[in-house]
Design a protein around this motif. Structure first.
Motif, mmCIF file in Angstrom:
data_model
loop_
_atom_site.group_PDB
_atom_site.id
_atom_site.type_symbol
_atom_site.label_atom_id
_atom_site.label_comp_id
_atom_site.label_asym_id
_atom_site.label_seq_id
_atom_site.Cartn_x
_atom_site.Cartn_y
_atom_site.Cartn_z
ATOM 1 N N VAL A 104 0.868 -1.175 0.000
ATOM 2 C CA VAL A 104 0.000 0.000 0.000
ATOM 3 C C VAL A 104 0.903 1.223 0.000
ATOM 4 O O VAL A 104 1.849 1.309 0.801
ATOM 5 N N LEU A 105 0.644 2.163 -0.903
ATOM 6 C CA LEU A 105 1.498 3.339 -1.048
ATOM 7 C C LEU A 105 0.928 4.560 -0.331
ATOM 8 O O LEU A 105 -0.284 4.794 -0.353
ATOM 9 N N TYR A 106 1.815 5.326 0.277
ATOM 10 C CA TYR A 106 1.539 6.720 0.629
ATOM 11 C C TYR A 106 2.520 7.549 -0.183
ATOM 12 O O TYR A 106 3.739 7.304 -0.138
ATOM 13 N N THR A 107 2.015 8.510 -0.942
ATOM 14 C CA THR A 107 2.890 9.313 -1.789
ATOM 15 C C THR A 107 2.705 10.804 -1.513
ATOM 16 O O THR A 107 1.634 11.256 -1.099
ATOM 17 N N GLY A 108 3.772 11.535 -1.767
ATOM 18 C CA GLY A 108 3.748 12.993 -1.684
ATOM 19 C C GLY A 108 4.994 13.517 -2.369
ATOM 20 O O GLY A 108 6.027 12.844 -2.372
ATOM 21 N N ALA A 163 3.029 -3.171 12.508
ATOM 22 C CA ALA A 163 2.845 -3.380 11.074
ATOM 23 C C ALA A 163 1.494 -4.028 10.780
ATOM 24 O O ALA A 163 1.090 -4.978 11.464
ATOM 25 N N PRO A 164 0.796 -3.552 9.753
ATOM 26 C CA PRO A 164 -0.424 -4.220 9.303
ATOM 27 C C PRO A 164 -0.075 -5.456 8.482
ATOM 28 O O PRO A 164 1.094 -5.806 8.327
ATOM 29 N N ASP A 165 -1.078 -6.118 7.935
ATOM 30 C CA ASP A 165 -0.836 -7.347 7.179
ATOM 31 C C ASP A 165 0.019 -7.100 5.948
ATOM 32 O O ASP A 165 0.927 -7.872 5.624
ATOM 33 N N ARG A 166 -0.289 -6.036 5.207
ATOM 34 C CA ARG A 166 0.455 -5.709 3.995
ATOM 35 C C ARG A 166 1.531 -4.666 4.291
ATOM 36 O O ARG A 166 1.452 -3.921 5.278
ATOM 37 N N SER A 167 2.525 -4.598 3.430
ATOM 38 C CA SER A 167 3.601 -3.621 3.600
ATOM 39 C C SER A 167 3.096 -2.216 3.274
ATOM 40 O O SER A 167 2.269 -2.023 2.383
ATOM 41 N N ILE A 168 3.643 -1.239 3.996
ATOM 42 C CA ILE A 168 3.314 0.168 3.765
ATOM 43 C C ILE A 168 4.546 0.861 3.214
ATOM 44 O O ILE A 168 5.622 0.813 3.814
#
Length: 560
Positions: free
Chosen positions: A326-330, A372-377
């Motif tokens: 899952v992406l966070y972008t800026g 950490a959640p299940d998927r990578s951040i």
């Protein structure tokens, strides 16, 4: 921009209750979306990072400058402190090859051969630059043609270039889409909601495909959705291009804008009625019009250097499915040194987008502390957004993680600096199954989802999420609307207009001008919840059937 009226504790409590059995227009059931807890987010971190990155010491964070070196080093430092790991195979950065090109010694733009000569002064009346990597740009005695809105859309049976050979010619086109004045988002080109055909970048691309020597977009504040000051500050000074093998040989010689009064003067000199032609260009079947006898001439030198810029990538590996992301972008960049205002020539970019990078760091801290959640951040700070989304485009086309394994993401471009609101606006609403996540957030916080208030500004095509959307990855682009908790819609619109007029892409976008941080924290609570939901489900959100990006997503997922 996002605004949020609740406290962190209230928000966390709301998200922990069960959702009602509702579904959004994209077809994903809200009950399939996991409930999440939102931890306290650090206002101190948000303010510290925003203040640091927008200080004069960073000189406006232009790519390829000393400001970039400081910016990248600072982001890496904050990522390390937050407990992230390097996201690019053990490295913190991804190289992004750019060409830095600065127009110098620009001549006036002259139109001769008409009833009277017309002269436009550089910066004041016109701006121009080149995507060709060559030391000198010159347009000399080029025939001038009006090509309406400069659109070639075969699927709509629309071609403003029909029957026209523009090789070696200067094409004048209108900004936005032909039906931009339609009050609703309905019509051949989606009415008031700008399509990609209405964006300046498309106009340049299509003129190049047609073989034009130059293209000039007529600036009109309402359909452009910003004033000439934004055009001038964004298109004068250093520009950045993605490095290409042919040095931009397939591009026009020059791209630019011309002020509306000068365009009208030009058309009158050619014996044409600008207003009548602009009206005619709204209708399918419009035929391009040559400004017979008129020749355009202008030129400038190009100061060129090749630079290696960088995206910064941090990752929090997933606890159960670390190969799903899952992406966070800026974007970390801004305009660097720009047109001076009251002697200040540094475009600090505090809101746009030091705040977004501060948001990445603040969220990284919160994720690490929560576990950490299940998927990578992935926390991706990209370069050269202001130059045409170049950093995100490079990452999307050269992904560190396969696109088929990227679930989706949240893009943060300018957090809300004007205060909490009662509403949420989704840019690109109805395009993907991500709408269901926003619907759940809004329902839990008792906020109303509204249609985008200014679809004519084409925000969907103006930020880094678009680079991923084009290749099929669904990305959130949502935030608070204009209905301020204190002051309502009128106050919200006034505050947003004040920022756009006085600080957006100008030296006034400084840390000291931010007087309200509640809206920024509210943004981040929403963003944290949205990303965490994606990271705790096993769903793979898609675009709705018939959407322009659906085929790319289906193809990538089929070959995973």
């Amino acid at each position: 921009m996002l605004r949020f009226p609740r406290t962190a504790a209230a928000f966390a409590a709301l998200l922990s209750v069960a959702a009602c059995n509702t579904s959004d227009k994209a077809g994903t059931s809200a009950t399939a979306i996991p409930d999440v807890q939102v931890p306290a987010l650090s206002l101190a971190t948000l303010q510290e990072v925003t203040k640091e990155l927008s200080s004069d010491a960073y000189e406006g964070r232009a790519p390829g400058t000393a400001g970039e070196e400081k910016t990248v080093a600072y982001i890496i430092k904050k990522y390390e402190e937050a407990g992230l790991k390097p996201g690019n195979n053990g490295k913190w950065t991804q190289d992004v090859p750019l060409v830095e090109i600065t127009a110098k010694n620009a001549t006036p733009l002259s139109f001769t051969g008409g009833k009277t000569p017309v002269t436009a002064q550089y910066a004041k009346d016109y701006v121009a630059f080149s995507y060709r990597v060559q030391p000198k740009t010159e347009i000399k005695d080029s025939d001038v043609v009006f090509a309406g809105y400069g659109i070639n859309a075969p699927e709509k049976g629309w071609n403003d270039y029909a029957g026209l050979d523009v090789k070696g010619k200067t094409v004048v086109v209108l900004v936005n889409d032909p039906d931009w004045q339609t009050k609703e988002a309905k019509g051949e080109f989606n009415g008031r909601a700008m399509t990609y055909y209405g964006r300046w970048s498309y106009k340049y691309e299509e003129a190049a495909r047609q073989g034009a020597a130059a293209v000039l977009i007529v600036h009109d504040t309402e359909p452009a959705a910003y004033g000439w000051n934004v055009v001038e500050s964004s298109n004068t000074g250093t520009q950045y291009l993605a490095e290409s093998k042919n040095g931009g040989a397939d591009q026009t010689v020059a791209n630019g804008w011309i002020q509306l009064p000068k365009a009208k003067e030009l058309f009158a000199s050619a014996g044409q009625d600008f207003d009548a032609l602009r009206e005619a260009a709204k209708k399918k079947g419009f035929k391009p019009v040559a400004l017979t006898g008129v020749k355009a001439s202008f030129g400038f030198d190009n100061e060129i250097s090749k630079k290696m810029s960088r995206n910064v990538i941090g990752i929090l590996p997933g606890a159960k499915r670390p190969d799903e992301y899952v992406l966070y972008t800026g974007h970390w960049d801004h305009l660097g040194r720009c047109t001076p205002v009251a002697g200040d020539d540094i475009c600090n970019g505090a809101v746009d987008n030091a705040s977004g990078i501060a948001g990445l760091v603040t969220l990284a801290q919160a994720y690490k502390e929560a576990g950490a959640p299940d998927r990578s951040i992935v926390f991706l700070a990209v370069t050269a957004e202001e130059s045409g989304l170049l950093g995100s485009k490079f990452f999307a086309e050269n992904p560190v993680f396969p696109l088929a394994q990227i679930v989706g993401g949240v893009n943060m471009d300018a957090l809300n600096a004007i205060g909490p609101t009662k509403d949420i606006v989704v840019v690109g609403r109805g395009k993907s199954e991500l709408d269901a996540y926003v619907a759940k957030l809004a329902q839990m916080d008792k906020r109303m989802i509204k249609d985008e208030p200014t679809p004519e500004k084409g925000f969907y095509y103006r930020s880094d999420h678009f680079s991923f959307a084009k290749l099929g990855v669904p990305m959130f682009n949502f935030g608070s609307g204009d209905d301020l908790v204190e002051g309502g819609v009128e106050a919200g619109k006034k505050a947003a207009e004040d920022y756009e007029k006085n600080r957006y892409h100008a030296p006034g976008d400084e840390y000291e001008a931010i007087t309200n941080w509640d809206g920024m924290l509210a943004d981040l609570r929403l963003y944290y919840a949205a990303g965490r939901m994606l990271a705790m489900t096993d769903a793979w959100p898609n675009w709705v059937e018939g959407d322009e990006f659906r085929a790319a997503r289906d193809k990538s997922r089929a070959g995973k």
